[in-house]
Each structure stands twice: as C-alpha cells, then as structure tokens.
Scaffold this active site. Structure first.
Site, mmCIF file in Angstrom:
data_model
loop_
_atom_site.group_PDB
_atom_site.id
_atom_site.type_symbol
_atom_site.label_atom_id
_atom_site.label_comp_id
_atom_site.label_asym_id
_atom_site.label_seq_id
_atom_site.Cartn_x
_atom_site.Cartn_y
_atom_site.Cartn_z
ATOM 1 N N SER A 104 8.096 22.993 30.596
ATOM 2 C CA SER A 104 7.475 23.176 31.904
ATOM 3 C C SER A 104 8.013 22.120 32.865
ATOM 4 C CB SER A 104 5.949 23.132 31.762
ATOM 5 O OG SER A 104 5.316 23.631 32.905
ATOM 6 N N ARG A 149 -7.377 23.731 38.901
ATOM 7 C CA ARG A 149 -7.170 23.853 37.453
ATOM 8 C C ARG A 149 -7.494 25.265 36.973
ATOM 9 N NH1 ARG A 149 -4.218 21.923 33.302
ATOM 10 N NH2 ARG A 149 -5.390 21.825 31.371
ATOM 11 N N ASP A 206 5.039 34.568 28.695
ATOM 12 C CA ASP A 206 4.904 33.599 29.795
ATOM 13 C C ASP A 206 4.977 34.318 31.137
ATOM 14 O OD1 ASP A 206 5.023 31.444 31.553
ATOM 15 O OD2 ASP A 206 6.417 30.297 30.313
ATOM 16 N N HIS A 258 2.338 30.878 28.895
ATOM 17 C CA HIS A 258 3.110 29.651 29.110
ATOM 18 C C HIS A 258 2.711 28.544 28.138
ATOM 19 C CE1 HIS A 258 5.473 26.738 31.306
ATOM 20 N NE2 HIS A 258 4.409 25.991 31.526
ATOM 21 N N ASP A 259 1.430 28.441 27.832
ATOM 22 C CA ASP A 259 0.957 27.400 26.923
ATOM 23 C C ASP A 259 1.472 27.579 25.499
ATOM 24 O OD1 ASP A 259 -0.371 25.839 28.711
ATOM 25 O OD2 ASP A 259 -2.389 26.459 28.139
#
Length: 379
Positions: free
Chosen positions: A164, A236, A329, A359-360
């Site tokens: 990232s 967030r 992702d 993505h994580d």
C-alpha cells in the site's frame, strides 16, 4: 455517563514523554529538503529492528508500513505500543524474516505520528507543528530513510518491502537509489495514484477538516473529547470500506442487525457496528493531521513525475523485483500491479494473492506473503 478518561484524546499520536517501547531514534544530520520546496529542520526517525547486521552488511531488510501502520511490525502490545505488531507472522524465529539470519529495519514514516517527526511533534518554537507541517512526499520519506540507512551502516538493502503506502515508498527507494536496493517486494500498490484513489481520499480529508474540533489543524491543546476524533472516525469508516471487499462484507455481515439492536428503530446493522469499532480504535492511536498529510503523500505518488512518465520511472528500477496484488482489492486493483510487473525491467511475473479480504489481504494472508518473500530472498 462517560468520564474524561473514556473520551478520545485530541490526538492519538505518540508524544514526547510517552513510553518509547521498542523504538530507537535517529536525528537527521541536516534539515530535510522537501520536494515541494523548503526544508524541515530537526527531523527524527523512530524505528525498530530485529536481528543484527552481518559482517558483510548483506542481510539488511527494510520494511515500510501502510497509512495507519508504524514501526511496530512485530511484537506484542504493551507500553508505548497500543496494538500488537501488524505483520507479526512474518518476523520471528522460523518465519520468513528470521532475526537469526536477517537484520530487519522498520521506520515510522516522516509525517506519521508514532515517533518520527510529524504534525504532532514539536517544531523549533516548542509548539506542535500542527497546521504548519508541510507536505512530505514519498521521495522526501526516502531521502530521510537514506540518512537512517547511513546511520545504521547499511550500504545496500538485501530487500525493500512495502505494501500500500509502503509499496509507494519502496518503489521510490528503488527508483531513487537503485544501487542500494538489491531486491524489491511490492504489495498491493501502484506506480501512481489514480483518480479513483484520490477520489476515495477526498471525502475522508473533508470529513476531518469539517470536524468542529479540527481548529484548522491546531488542536493539540484541546481536552479529551474535543479534538477532531469524529471526523477522523468518519474518515476511517470510509477507508475501511475500501480496504475490504464487498464479497467479504456480504458473507460476513449480510443484512444482519447488530446484537441487541433493531435498525428499524434506530439501531445499527452489524456492518455499521464493525465500522464503528475500527473508527473507535483508530482515534486512540492515530493523529488527524498525520492522516491528512500521509493521505496527501499517497495522492502525490507518481513514480513518473519529472522523470518522463511512469514507464520511464519504472525503468529506473534495477532491483530483482516481485510484485503481488490481491485478487479482490478494490482500492488498488490488479491492473495497477500488472503495470508494475510489466514495466520494471527485472520484475518476475505478477503474483496474485487469492483472497476474499480485499486490499487488507496483503496484511492478512501472511502464509502466502511469507512464501513469496522467502522465494524472492532465495534468488
């Protein structure tokens, strides 16, 4: 009724006087010259290490963290470290980066909030930098980390690893200092931020700046509960949706209500509770100004800037390179990793991490990531 102790702090940054935990510190020997112009004086880098540099200086590995990560890659939560290591299964005895063999270095990025100089740090006048803290680009972060490498006696990294935002910095390391990067491992990151990614970021930045506690970025003297924690929490929540896949959220939560709540009568759905949880965690360990400046660092990322375009920028990389992306992702999709693998001269075939986590996945699928890293280090 909530007490003051239960209210979120004005900033979740590590501050002078807090427990240092495993952090070590290096202060740059000269002001950091910035890509946008001007200088940042008195820059200090917080970092953690595992293992020792060997006699030939050939076993050093640099790990660069993502947006809300820090230098605490491995190890338990404890004094100075509110959360456990974010890649705990990658570093350790018998793991991909065994400290008996590798000297692993992980700095907190300049502009961050966990020990390196950032908006929450004291400026030369003794007050927090706050709104005065300048934009630090990925190239600036590399310039600072070069000074860290020099201080540690590392002439050449055996491997630079980043996912990232960390992948953006890792790519810049290889483009700026090709003779100092032997191998490069890029995970879930692009050659340049796209309009889609800048678009994802825009409402996050607006949420923080719209918070009544923002005070133009100068909120560090605010009492608990009166800083920009609401805006940071909203940011967030937005970001976390981009970090996970729609499939995972659907299979994990569906349309379920949160336990004991009824969405038809003002209660929350389970997925809303999940996002609330992650927002509440972040505001206690991160800083709103740092979130803005690092997001702007990511928006500014473009390996081709002032180098004749992305293709020319990628050709600067001479490292043996492995690029991996996550199948689900939706923030940094696979076509961006394919561009890296195709454009870097010594890159192997793109590796796809098959994962439902979005993505994580680069943080969660550690057995796959570790196997890829072991393979690269063996070359």
């Amino acid at each position: 009724m909530s007490t003051t102790l239960e209210l979120p702090p004005a900033s979740g940054a590590w501050r002078e006087g807090d427990d240092v935990g495993r952090r070590q510190f290096v202060t740059l020997p000269a002001p950091l010259r910035l890509e946008v112009g001007g200088e940042l004086p008195g820059v200090r880098i917080a970092y953690e290490t595992w293992g020792s540099l060997n006699a030939t200086g050939t076993n050093a590995v640099l790990i660069l963290h993502a947006l809300t990560g820090d230098s605490h890659v491995a190890g338990p939560a404890g004094p100075g470290h509110p959360t456990p290591g974010w890649w705990d299964d990658v570093i350790g005895t018998g793991r991909a980066l065994d400290p008996a063999r590798w000297f692993v270095v992980a700095p907190n990025v300049v502009g961050g909030c966990q020990g390196s100089t950032g908006p929450a740090s004291p400026a030369p006048d003794g007050r927090a930098w706050g709104s005065r803290f300048p934009l630090v680009t990925a190239r600036d972060s590399v310039a600072a980390e070069v000074a860290l490498a020099d201080a540690l006696g590392v002439d050449r990294w055996a491997c630079v690893v980043g996912g990232s935002m960390g992948g953006m910095r890792a790519l810049e390391w290889a483009a700026m200092e090709p003779d100092r990067v032997e191998r490069l491992f890029l995970l879930a990151s692009p050659a340049a931020a796209s309009a889609d990614q800048i678009g994802w970021a825009a409402p996050q930045l607006a949420a923080i700046r719209s918070d009544p506690g923002w005070n133009g970025g100068d909120y560090y003297d605010a009492p608990a509960g009166e800083g920009p924690h609401r805006g940071l929490g909203v940011a967030r929540r937005m970001a976390h949706l981009s970090y996970r896949s729609g499939y995972e959220l659907a299979t994990r939560f569906g349309r379920d209500a949160q336990d004991g709540e009824d969405p038809l009568r003002g209660g929350r759905y389970a997925v809303e509770s999940y996002l609330d949880h992650h927002a509440a965690k972040l505001v206690r360990r991160f800083d709103a100004n740092a979130y803005i400046r690092l997001t702007e660092m990511m928006n500014a990322h473009d390996v081709g800037r002032d180098r004749g375009g992305v293709a020319a920028g990628l050709r600067r990389v001479t490292s043996r390179t492995l690029v991996a992306g996550v199948s689900s992702d939706r923030l940094y999709p696979l076509d961006q990793q394919a561009e890296l693998a195709a454009g870097i001269p010594n890159a192997a075939e793109l590796q796809v991490i098959d994962s439902p986590y979005g993505h994580d996945g680069f943080l969660i699928e550690t057995p796959t990531v570790s196997a890829l890293l072991v393979d690269l280090l063996a070359r």
